[in-house]
Design an enzyme around this catalytic site. Structure first.
Site, mmCIF file in Angstrom:
data_model
loop_
_atom_site.group_PDB
_atom_site.id
_atom_site.type_symbol
_atom_site.label_atom_id
_atom_site.label_comp_id
_atom_site.label_asym_id
_atom_site.label_seq_id
_atom_site.Cartn_x
_atom_site.Cartn_y
_atom_site.Cartn_z
ATOM 1 N N HIS A 117 0.755 -1.231 0.069
ATOM 2 C CA HIS A 117 -0.001 0.009 0.012
ATOM 3 C C HIS A 117 0.846 1.409 -0.025
ATOM 4 O O HIS A 117 0.655 2.179 -0.926
ATOM 5 C CB HIS A 117 -0.900 0.034 1.288
ATOM 6 C CG HIS A 117 -1.806 -0.968 1.190
ATOM 7 N ND1 HIS A 117 -2.622 -1.549 2.324
ATOM 8 C CD2 HIS A 117 -2.010 -2.211 0.210
ATOM 9 C CE1 HIS A 117 -3.452 -2.540 2.167
ATOM 10 N NE2 HIS A 117 -3.124 -3.020 0.969
ATOM 11 N N ASP A 199 -8.356 -4.459 -0.076
ATOM 12 C CA ASP A 199 -7.277 -5.090 0.817
ATOM 13 C C ASP A 199 -7.758 -4.917 2.282
ATOM 14 O O ASP A 199 -7.777 -5.641 2.965
ATOM 15 C CB ASP A 199 -5.785 -4.736 0.795
ATOM 16 C CG ASP A 199 -5.031 -5.351 -0.466
ATOM 17 O OD1 ASP A 199 -5.660 -6.330 -1.337
ATOM 18 O OD2 ASP A 199 -3.796 -5.349 -0.490
ATOM 19 N N HIS A 203 -8.682 -7.631 5.074
ATOM 20 C CA HIS A 203 -8.053 -7.704 6.464
ATOM 21 C C HIS A 203 -9.005 -7.500 7.720
ATOM 22 O O HIS A 203 -8.739 -7.964 8.624
ATOM 23 C CB HIS A 203 -6.912 -6.643 6.404
ATOM 24 C CG HIS A 203 -5.484 -7.067 5.578
ATOM 25 N ND1 HIS A 203 -4.867 -5.844 5.037
ATOM 26 C CD2 HIS A 203 -5.469 -7.907 4.680
ATOM 27 C CE1 HIS A 203 -4.126 -6.393 4.239
ATOM 28 N NE2 HIS A 203 -4.536 -7.461 4.051
HETATM 29 FE FE FE2 Z 1 -4.644 -2.405 6.628
HETATM 30 FE FE FE2 Z 2 -2.962 -0.546 4.199
#
Ligand code: FE2
Ligand code: FE2
Length: 328
Positions: A117, A199, A203
């Protein structure tokens, strides 16, 4: 008389959950070979058209407003401080580096996904031509050097409340920066923020599922941990954010003001996340609690309404602020 049960210790619970960590890894993390990588969303420097592609990228970024860029830089710095989060989680009770290794394997694999990221956002911002990269890098180095205090110490239950909350918060903010990027002309940036947001959502599901499992085994202690974290309020991971020449944390309020002003992450979002966690963990219907945990449950159930009232009353007009990160 209530039946007196021995409560399992957190270490035992964590070891028990670690036995099945491989199935969580398979369910919530992606296979590395098939996963997206930052270069999938960036111009390829081997390409003959590289400079033309950069021009296009920069043209798309021309209309991105000042506050938007400041928030995106803050988000990027937050992602780039990943060493802090990884080392924090590795220290949590029950996350052992010796056998059984289950939890440290999760943390490593989660970190590996997260690392994309900051990498992607950083490269994009560098190419955008809108950012003072040196100032941004100074803030990143400070944030990693300053560390964080999420209020959860080494307690796995509290830390998993924190990570559940944070993954949801970052999902919201990346989703909103994606929408705004599109609105202001950069489809490429919109796509980037969008894949990162996806993502974060995955998570969040993982960390929420860990808490769900702990509630099944050790409900009263999990309830008390949730209550404790919410009483303290969830501190953002970048709460120590600063720019060159500033003292620790001096920029954070300005960064969160800008996010509030833009609607990227607001105090109402905070309340909505809390509500969604209460629903996810079915807090209202958890029974067989100790009397302290029952009180904690009642407190948690009343909290969203209280927050909403405070949010309605306390909306102060945020102040404009000059960040050194955005190149004028
Ligand atoms: Fe995260
Ligand atoms: Fe992240």
């Amino acid at each position: 008389m209530h039946e007196v049960k021995l409560k399992p210790s957190r270490i035992e619970v964590m070891h028990h959950l670690a036995e099945k960590i491989d199935s969580s890894i398979e369910e919530y993390l992606k296979n590395i070979d098939d996963n997206w990588q930052p270069s999938d969303f960036l111009p390829d420097s081997r390409n003959q058209n590289f400079s033309k592609e950069i021009k296009e990228l920069q043209n798309e970024c021309k209309e991105l407003p000042y506050d938007y860029l400041a928030v995106l830089v803050g988000d990027t710095i937050t992602e780039e401080a990943l060493p802090t989060y990884e080392s924090w989680l590795m220290e949590v009770d029950g996350i052992t580096k010796e056998e059984p290794q289950g939890w440290s394997k999760w943390i490593r694999m989660w970190t590996a996904e997260e690392n994309r990221h900051g990498d992607l956002l950083n490269k994009f911002l560098y190419l955008s031509g809108r950012i003072n990269m040196r100032e941004m890098e100074i803030s990143t180095q400070y944030l990693i050097a300053d560390g964080m205090d999420n209020g959860a110490a080494k307690d796995p239950y509290k830390n998993f409340v924190y990570t559940s909350f944070q993954e949801l918060a970052t999902n919201i903010s990346h989703r909103r920066t994606a929408t705004l990027a599109k609105k202001h002309g950069s489809n490429q940036l919109s796509q980037i923020c969008g894949v990162i947001a996806a993502d974060e959502a995955r998570h969040a599901k993982a960390y929420k599922s860990f808490v769900t499992k702990i509630f099944e085994i050790d409900a009263s202690e999990m309830m008390l941990a949730f209550e404790n974290m919410m009483r303290k309020r969830i501190a953002m991971p970048a709460h120590f954010l600063r720019q060159a020449g500033e003292s620790i944390g001096q920029s954070f309020a300005h960064f969160s003001d800008a996010a509030q002003r833009l609607g990227v992450y607001t105090s109402l979002d905070y309340t909505h996340i809390l509500e969604s966690l209460i629903k996810e963990w079915d807090i209202a219907n958890i029974s067989s609690l100790t009397s302290a945990a029952e009180k904690a449950r009642d407190y948690l159930m009343s909290l969203p309404e209280r927050f909403k009232k405070i949010a309605e009353r306390g909306l102060k007009a945020p102040v404009e602020y000059q960040f050194s990160w955005v190149r004028e």
